[in-house]
Design a protein around this motif. Sequence first.
Motif, PDB file in Angstrom:
ATOM      1  N   GLY A 132       0.691  -1.416   0.114  1.00  0.00           N
ATOM      2  CA  GLY A 132      -0.126   0.281   0.064  1.00  0.00           C
ATOM      3  C   GLY A 132       0.971   1.281   0.022  1.00  0.00           C
ATOM      4  O   GLY A 132       0.378   2.311  -0.283  1.00  0.00           O
ATOM      5  N   ARG A 133       2.011   1.001   0.261  1.00  0.00           N
ATOM      6  CA  ARG A 133       3.034   2.447   0.404  1.00  0.00           C
ATOM      7  C   ARG A 133       3.268   2.914  -1.044  1.00  0.00           C
ATOM      8  O   ARG A 133       3.374   4.207  -1.087  1.00  0.00           O
ATOM      9  N   TYR A 134       2.995   2.112  -2.298  1.00  0.00           N
ATOM     10  CA  TYR A 134       3.167   2.679  -3.507  1.00  0.00           C
ATOM     11  C   TYR A 134       1.826   3.310  -4.128  1.00  0.00           C
ATOM     12  O   TYR A 134       1.759   3.749  -5.180  1.00  0.00           O
ATOM     13  N   PHE A 135       0.733   3.198  -3.263  1.00  0.00           N
ATOM     14  CA  PHE A 135      -0.556   3.593  -3.806  1.00  0.00           C
ATOM     15  C   PHE A 135      -0.544   5.146  -3.879  1.00  0.00           C
ATOM     16  O   PHE A 135      -0.140   5.817  -3.165  1.00  0.00           O
ATOM     17  N   GLN A 137      -1.678  -5.588 -10.324  1.00  0.00           N
ATOM     18  CA  GLN A 137      -1.008  -4.845  -9.296  1.00  0.00           C
ATOM     19  C   GLN A 137      -1.602  -3.688  -8.473  1.00  0.00           C
ATOM     20  O   GLN A 137      -1.584  -3.213  -7.423  1.00  0.00           O
ATOM     21  N   ALA A 138      -2.463  -2.827  -9.529  1.00  0.00           N
ATOM     22  CA  ALA A 138      -2.926  -1.774  -9.385  1.00  0.00           C
ATOM     23  C   ALA A 138      -4.250  -1.895  -8.074  1.00  0.00           C
ATOM     24  O   ALA A 138      -4.130  -1.281  -7.120  1.00  0.00           O
ATOM     25  N   LEU A 190      -5.879  -2.361  -2.391  1.00  0.00           N
ATOM     26  CA  LEU A 190      -6.342  -3.064  -1.321  1.00  0.00           C
ATOM     27  C   LEU A 190      -5.266  -3.067  -0.239  1.00  0.00           C
ATOM     28  O   LEU A 190      -6.046  -2.958   1.048  1.00  0.00           O
ATOM     29  N   ASP A 191      -4.059  -3.161  -0.299  1.00  0.00           N
ATOM     30  CA  ASP A 191      -3.160  -3.129   0.773  1.00  0.00           C
ATOM     31  C   ASP A 191      -2.996  -1.903   1.452  1.00  0.00           C
ATOM     32  O   ASP A 191      -2.669  -1.598   2.716  1.00  0.00           O
ATOM     33  N   PHE A 192      -3.480  -0.581   0.764  1.00  0.00           N
ATOM     34  CA  PHE A 192      -3.420   0.768   1.394  1.00  0.00           C
ATOM     35  C   PHE A 192      -4.894   0.715   2.372  1.00  0.00           C
ATOM     36  O   PHE A 192      -4.916   1.528   3.094  1.00  0.00           O
ATOM     37  N   GLY A 193      -5.737  -0.203   1.955  1.00  0.00           N
ATOM     38  CA  GLY A 193      -6.875  -0.240   2.884  1.00  0.00           C
ATOM     39  C   GLY A 193      -8.139   0.107   2.393  1.00  0.00           C
ATOM     40  O   GLY A 193      -9.416  -0.012   2.651  1.00  0.00           O
ATOM     41  N   ILE A 194      -8.382   0.286   0.922  1.00  0.00           N
ATOM     42  CA  ILE A 194      -9.470   0.489   0.115  1.00  0.00           C
ATOM     43  C   ILE A 194     -10.395  -0.745  -0.151  1.00  0.00           C
ATOM     44  O   ILE A 194      -9.645  -1.853  -0.380  1.00  0.00           O
ATOM     45  N   ARG A 195     -11.698  -0.660   0.425  1.00  0.00           N
ATOM     46  CA  ARG A 195     -12.402  -1.911  -0.079  1.00  0.00           C
ATOM     47  C   ARG A 195     -13.622  -1.734  -1.141  1.00  0.00           C
ATOM     48  O   ARG A 195     -14.151  -2.626  -1.496  1.00  0.00           O
ATOM     49  N   ALA A 196     -14.039  -0.454  -1.319  1.00  0.00           N
ATOM     50  CA  ALA A 196     -14.836   0.108  -2.045  1.00  0.00           C
ATOM     51  C   ALA A 196     -14.766   1.291  -3.041  1.00  0.00           C
ATOM     52  O   ALA A 196     -14.021   2.113  -2.224  1.00  0.00           O
ATOM     53  N   ILE A 197     -15.086   1.387  -4.169  1.00  0.00           N
ATOM     54  CA  ILE A 197     -14.843   2.579  -4.983  1.00  0.00           C
ATOM     55  C   ILE A 197     -16.228   2.846  -5.534  1.00  0.00           C
ATOM     56  O   ILE A 197     -16.971   2.028  -6.217  1.00  0.00           O
ATOM     57  N   VAL A 198     -16.608   4.035  -5.378  1.00  0.00           N
ATOM     58  CA  VAL A 198     -17.971   4.693  -6.020  1.00  0.00           C
ATOM     59  C   VAL A 198     -17.695   5.549  -7.216  1.00  0.00           C
ATOM     60  O   VAL A 198     -16.788   6.637  -6.747  1.00  0.00           O
ATOM     61  N   GLY A 199     -17.954   5.421  -8.149  1.00  0.00           N
ATOM     62  CA  GLY A 199     -17.630   6.444  -9.510  1.00  0.00           C
ATOM     63  C   GLY A 199     -18.802   5.983 -10.595  1.00  0.00           C
ATOM     64  O   GLY A 199     -19.500   5.096 -10.477  1.00  0.00           O
ATOM     65  N   THR A 200     -18.479   6.833 -11.392  1.00  0.00           N
ATOM     66  CA  THR A 200     -19.655   6.822 -12.527  1.00  0.00           C
ATOM     67  C   THR A 200     -19.199   5.507 -13.659  1.00  0.00           C
ATOM     68  O   THR A 200     -19.920   4.906 -14.087  1.00  0.00           O
ATOM     69  N   GLY A 218     -12.288   1.731 -16.065  1.00  0.00           N
ATOM     70  CA  GLY A 218     -11.701   0.902 -16.853  1.00  0.00           C
ATOM     71  C   GLY A 218     -12.177  -0.350 -16.782  1.00  0.00           C
ATOM     72  O   GLY A 218     -12.349  -1.082 -15.657  1.00  0.00           O
ATOM     73  N   ASP A 219     -12.539  -0.995 -17.874  1.00  0.00           N
ATOM     74  CA  ASP A 219     -13.091  -2.391 -17.669  1.00  0.00           C
ATOM     75  C   ASP A 219     -12.451  -3.465 -17.242  1.00  0.00           C
ATOM     76  O   ASP A 219     -12.943  -4.348 -16.555  1.00  0.00           O
ATOM     77  N   ILE A 220     -11.026  -3.485 -17.613  1.00  0.00           N
ATOM     78  CA  ILE A 220     -10.222  -4.698 -16.914  1.00  0.00           C
ATOM     79  C   ILE A 220      -9.964  -4.296 -15.438  1.00  0.00           C
ATOM     80  O   ILE A 220     -10.002  -5.176 -14.522  1.00  0.00           O
ATOM     81  N   PHE A 221      -9.862  -3.013 -15.126  1.00  0.00           N
ATOM     82  CA  PHE A 221      -9.681  -2.640 -13.834  1.00  0.00           C
ATOM     83  C   PHE A 221     -10.706  -3.047 -12.838  1.00  0.00           C
ATOM     84  O   PHE A 221     -10.573  -3.611 -11.817  1.00  0.00           O
ATOM     85  N   PHE A 222     -11.976  -2.798 -13.344  1.00  0.00           N
ATOM     86  CA  PHE A 222     -13.441  -3.144 -12.760  1.00  0.00           C
ATOM     87  C   PHE A 222     -13.204  -4.424 -12.331  1.00  0.00           C
ATOM     88  O   PHE A 222     -13.652  -5.188 -11.532  1.00  0.00           O
ATOM     89  N   SER A 223     -12.969  -5.309 -13.351  1.00  0.00           N
ATOM     90  CA  SER A 223     -12.877  -7.038 -13.311  1.00  0.00           C
ATOM     91  C   SER A 223     -11.850  -7.222 -12.184  1.00  0.00           C
ATOM     92  O   SER A 223     -12.112  -7.995 -11.342  1.00  0.00           O
ATOM     93  N   ASN A 224     -10.809  -6.708 -12.211  1.00  0.00           N
ATOM     94  CA  ASN A 224      -9.463  -6.951 -11.383  1.00  0.00           C
ATOM     95  C   ASN A 224     -10.173  -6.778  -9.909  1.00  0.00           C
ATOM     96  O   ASN A 224      -9.672  -7.604  -9.025  1.00  0.00           O
ATOM     97  N   CYS A 225     -10.631  -5.567  -9.745  1.00  0.00           N
ATOM     98  CA  CYS A 225     -11.277  -5.277  -8.393  1.00  0.00           C
ATOM     99  C   CYS A 225     -12.245  -6.434  -8.052  1.00  0.00           C
ATOM    100  O   CYS A 225     -12.064  -6.881  -6.550  1.00  0.00           O
ATOM    101  N   LEU A 226     -13.059  -6.876  -8.616  1.00  0.00           N
ATOM    102  CA  LEU A 226     -14.215  -7.772  -8.256  1.00  0.00           C
ATOM    103  C   LEU A 226     -13.151  -9.230  -7.911  1.00  0.00           C
ATOM    104  O   LEU A 226     -13.593 -10.052  -7.007  1.00  0.00           O
ATOM    105  N   LYS A 227     -12.255  -9.430  -8.636  1.00  0.00           N
ATOM    106  CA  LYS A 227     -11.575 -10.719  -8.393  1.00  0.00           C
ATOM    107  C   LYS A 227     -10.559 -10.750  -7.157  1.00  0.00           C
ATOM    108  O   LYS A 227      -9.917 -11.785  -6.489  1.00  0.00           O
ATOM    109  N   ASN A 228     -10.291  -9.591  -6.760  1.00  0.00           N
ATOM    110  CA  ASN A 228      -9.331  -9.395  -5.529  1.00  0.00           C
ATOM    111  C   ASN A 228     -10.059  -8.610  -4.226  1.00  0.00           C
ATOM    112  O   ASN A 228      -9.310  -8.299  -3.413  1.00  0.00           O
ATOM    113  N   GLY A 229     -11.280  -8.791  -4.250  1.00  0.00           N
ATOM    114  CA  GLY A 229     -11.974  -8.294  -2.998  1.00  0.00           C
ATOM    115  C   GLY A 229     -12.478  -6.869  -2.609  1.00  0.00           C
ATOM    116  O   GLY A 229     -12.363  -6.306  -1.637  1.00  0.00           O
TER     117      GLY A 229
END
Length: 199
Positions: free
Chosen positions: A38-41, A85-86, A91-101, A104-115
Amino acid sequence: MQPLTTLDAVAVPLPAADIDTDQILPARFMHARRTDYGRYFFHDQRFDPQSGAVRPECALNRAGYAHAQILVTGPNFGCGSSREQAVHTLLDFGIRAIVGTTFGDIFFSNCLKNGVLPIRADAAFVAHVSAWLAEGPGARVKVDLPAQRVVAPDGTTIAFEIDAFSKEALAGGLDEIDVTLRLREKIDDFERRHGPGRT
Protein backbone atom coordinates in the motif's frame (compact mmCIF):
# COMPACT_ATOMS: atom_id res chain seq x y z
CA MET A 1 -9.76 -12.67 0.76
CA GLN A 2 -11.50 -10.82 3.55
CA PRO A 3 -15.30 -11.03 3.26
CA LEU A 4 -17.13 -7.81 2.41
CA THR A 5 -20.77 -7.39 3.34
CA THR A 6 -21.35 -3.95 4.84
CA LEU A 7 -18.88 -1.11 5.15
CA ASP A 8 -19.35 2.10 7.14
CA ALA A 9 -16.13 3.98 6.61
CA VAL A 10 -14.34 7.24 5.95
CA ALA A 11 -14.37 8.03 2.23
CA VAL A 12 -11.96 10.19 0.25
CA PRO A 13 -12.83 12.08 -2.96
CA LEU A 14 -10.59 11.73 -6.01
CA PRO A 15 -12.72 13.59 -8.57
CA ALA A 16 -10.25 13.89 -11.47
CA ALA A 17 -11.28 12.12 -14.67
CA ASP A 18 -9.23 9.41 -16.38
CA ILE A 19 -7.04 8.42 -13.43
CA ASP A 20 -5.09 5.54 -14.92
CA THR A 21 -3.43 2.52 -13.39
CA ASP A 22 0.02 4.10 -13.76
CA GLN A 23 -1.07 6.84 -11.36
CA ILE A 24 -2.56 4.29 -8.96
CA LEU A 25 0.64 2.21 -9.10
CA PRO A 26 3.63 3.70 -10.95
CA ALA A 27 5.24 1.12 -13.23
CA ARG A 28 8.57 1.12 -11.40
CA PHE A 29 6.91 -0.51 -8.38
CA MET A 30 5.02 -3.22 -10.25
CA HIS A 31 7.47 -6.00 -9.52
CA ALA A 32 8.19 -5.09 -5.91
CA ARG A 33 7.36 -7.80 -3.40
CA ARG A 34 3.88 -7.52 -1.96
CA THR A 35 5.06 -6.42 1.46
CA ASP A 36 3.47 -3.19 2.67
CA TYR A 37 2.39 -2.78 -0.95
CA GLY A 38 0.00 0.00 0.00
CA ARG A 39 2.96 2.38 0.36
CA TYR A 40 3.08 2.60 -3.45
CA PHE A 41 -0.58 3.62 -3.77
CA PHE A 42 -0.70 6.92 -5.71
CA HIS A 43 2.96 7.27 -4.81
CA ASP A 44 3.75 10.18 -7.13
CA GLN A 45 0.71 12.15 -5.99
CA ARG A 46 1.37 11.50 -2.30
CA PHE A 47 5.12 12.15 -2.38
CA ASP A 48 7.39 14.53 -4.25
CA PRO A 49 9.29 12.40 -6.81
CA GLN A 50 12.53 14.31 -6.25
CA SER A 51 12.71 14.81 -2.49
CA GLY A 52 10.29 12.15 -1.28
CA ALA A 53 8.55 14.75 0.88
CA VAL A 54 4.88 14.27 1.66
CA ARG A 55 2.62 16.44 -0.49
CA PRO A 56 0.10 18.00 1.90
CA GLU A 57 -2.18 19.08 -0.96
CA CYS A 58 -2.92 15.43 -1.85
CA ALA A 59 -6.24 14.38 -0.32
CA LEU A 60 -4.81 10.97 0.56
CA ASN A 61 -2.33 12.72 2.88
CA ARG A 62 -4.87 14.82 4.75
CA ALA A 63 -5.54 13.83 8.36
CA GLY A 64 -9.31 13.91 7.89
CA TYR A 65 -9.14 11.17 5.30
CA ALA A 66 -6.78 8.95 7.27
CA HIS A 67 -7.71 5.27 7.21
CA ALA A 68 -10.25 5.80 4.42
CA GLN A 69 -11.67 2.55 3.06
CA ILE A 70 -13.81 4.02 0.29
CA LEU A 71 -12.83 6.08 -2.75
CA VAL A 72 -15.29 8.35 -4.55
CA THR A 73 -13.82 8.87 -7.98
CA GLY A 74 -14.12 10.77 -11.21
CA PRO A 75 -15.14 9.13 -14.49
CA ASN A 76 -13.07 6.41 -16.16
CA PHE A 77 -11.17 5.54 -12.99
CA GLY A 78 -8.61 2.76 -13.48
CA CYS A 79 -8.22 3.20 -17.22
CA GLY A 80 -4.96 2.43 -19.00
CA SER A 81 -2.93 -0.75 -18.63
CA SER A 82 -4.36 -3.98 -17.32
CA ARG A 83 -1.96 -4.34 -14.38
CA GLU A 84 -3.65 -6.30 -11.61
CA GLN A 85 -1.07 -4.92 -9.17
CA ALA A 86 -2.96 -1.61 -9.24
CA VAL A 87 -5.75 -3.32 -7.33
CA HIS A 88 -3.26 -5.03 -4.99
CA THR A 89 -1.77 -1.69 -3.90
CA LEU A 90 -5.23 -0.19 -3.51
CA LEU A 91 -6.37 -3.10 -1.34
CA ASP A 92 -3.18 -3.08 0.74
CA PHE A 93 -3.67 0.64 1.36
CA GLY A 94 -7.00 -0.29 2.95
CA ILE A 95 -9.52 0.49 0.20
CA ARG A 96 -12.43 -1.97 -0.01
CA ALA A 97 -14.94 -0.08 -2.18
CA ILE A 98 -14.90 2.52 -4.95
CA VAL A 99 -17.88 4.64 -5.99
CA GLY A 100 -17.70 6.27 -9.42
CA THR A 101 -19.58 6.73 -12.65
CA THR A 102 -17.35 4.61 -14.90
CA PHE A 103 -14.25 2.46 -14.60
CA GLY A 104 -11.70 0.91 -16.90
CA ASP A 105 -13.16 -2.46 -17.88
CA ILE A 106 -10.17 -4.60 -16.92
CA PHE A 107 -9.62 -2.65 -13.70
CA PHE A 108 -13.29 -3.17 -12.79
CA SER A 109 -12.93 -6.92 -13.29
CA ASN A 110 -9.64 -7.05 -11.38
CA CYS A 111 -11.28 -5.30 -8.42
CA LEU A 112 -14.03 -7.91 -8.19
CA LYS A 113 -11.51 -10.75 -8.40
CA ASN A 114 -9.37 -9.32 -5.60
CA GLY A 115 -11.89 -8.31 -2.95
CA VAL A 116 -12.59 -4.68 -3.86
CA LEU A 117 -16.15 -3.61 -4.70
CA PRO A 118 -16.36 -1.14 -7.61
CA ILE A 119 -19.77 0.56 -7.66
CA ARG A 120 -21.15 2.31 -10.72
CA ALA A 121 -23.41 5.20 -9.70
CA ASP A 122 -24.98 8.08 -11.58
CA ALA A 123 -23.02 11.30 -11.96
CA ALA A 124 -25.36 13.38 -9.79
CA PHE A 125 -24.96 11.04 -6.81
CA VAL A 126 -21.18 10.84 -7.20
CA ALA A 127 -20.94 14.65 -7.39
CA HIS A 128 -23.20 14.98 -4.35
CA VAL A 129 -21.08 12.62 -2.25
CA SER A 130 -17.81 14.17 -3.46
CA ALA A 131 -19.02 17.61 -2.40
CA TRP A 132 -19.88 16.36 1.07
CA LEU A 133 -16.49 14.70 1.44
CA ALA A 134 -14.59 17.76 0.19
CA GLU A 135 -16.37 20.02 2.67
CA GLY A 136 -16.10 17.63 5.59
CA PRO A 137 -13.02 15.40 5.62
CA GLY A 138 -13.75 12.41 7.80
CA ALA A 139 -17.34 12.03 6.61
CA ARG A 140 -18.46 8.44 6.28
CA VAL A 141 -20.15 6.56 3.47
CA LYS A 142 -22.04 3.32 3.96
CA VAL A 143 -21.90 0.46 1.48
CA ASP A 144 -24.38 -2.37 1.95
CA LEU A 145 -23.57 -5.23 -0.41
CA PRO A 146 -26.47 -7.54 0.55
CA ALA A 147 -28.97 -4.70 -0.03
CA GLN A 148 -26.91 -3.33 -2.98
CA ARG A 149 -27.06 0.27 -1.85
CA VAL A 150 -24.77 3.16 -0.98
CA VAL A 151 -25.65 5.76 1.63
CA ALA A 152 -24.09 9.25 1.43
CA PRO A 153 -23.05 11.17 4.57
CA ASP A 154 -26.38 13.02 4.57
CA GLY A 155 -28.44 9.84 4.20
CA THR A 156 -29.05 10.10 0.46
CA THR A 157 -29.23 6.53 -0.84
CA ILE A 158 -28.70 4.94 -4.22
CA ALA A 159 -28.99 1.34 -5.41
CA PHE A 160 -26.31 -0.35 -7.47
CA GLU A 161 -26.07 -3.42 -9.68
CA ILE A 162 -23.70 -6.36 -9.26
CA ASP A 163 -23.76 -9.81 -10.80
CA ALA A 164 -24.74 -12.68 -8.50
CA PHE A 165 -21.40 -14.50 -8.78
CA SER A 166 -19.32 -11.47 -7.80
CA LYS A 167 -21.70 -10.60 -4.97
CA GLU A 168 -21.46 -14.11 -3.53
CA ALA A 169 -17.67 -14.19 -3.88
CA LEU A 170 -17.15 -10.81 -2.19
CA ALA A 171 -19.55 -11.60 0.64
CA GLY A 172 -17.87 -14.93 1.25
CA GLY A 173 -14.31 -13.69 0.83
CA LEU A 174 -13.85 -16.15 -2.03
CA ASP A 175 -11.66 -15.90 -5.11
CA GLU A 176 -12.42 -17.85 -8.30
CA ILE A 177 -10.40 -20.87 -7.15
CA ASP A 178 -12.28 -20.96 -3.84
CA VAL A 179 -15.60 -20.90 -5.69
CA THR A 180 -14.46 -23.72 -7.98
CA LEU A 181 -13.29 -25.84 -5.04
CA ARG A 182 -16.75 -25.62 -3.50
CA LEU A 183 -17.83 -27.76 -6.46
CA ARG A 184 -15.18 -30.41 -5.76
CA GLU A 185 -17.67 -33.23 -5.16
CA LYS A 186 -19.44 -32.54 -8.44
CA ILE A 187 -16.12 -32.28 -10.26
CA ASP A 188 -14.93 -35.59 -8.78
CA ASP A 189 -18.23 -37.23 -9.69
CA PHE A 190 -17.94 -35.96 -13.26
CA GLU A 191 -14.37 -37.32 -13.48
CA ARG A 192 -15.52 -40.73 -12.24
CA ARG A 193 -18.28 -40.87 -14.81
CA HIS A 194 -16.47 -39.30 -17.77
CA GLY A 195 -12.77 -39.85 -17.11
CA PRO A 196 -10.40 -42.05 -19.18
CA GLY A 197 -12.00 -45.33 -20.17
CA ARG A 198 -15.53 -43.99 -19.67
CA THR A 199 -18.04 -43.19 -22.38
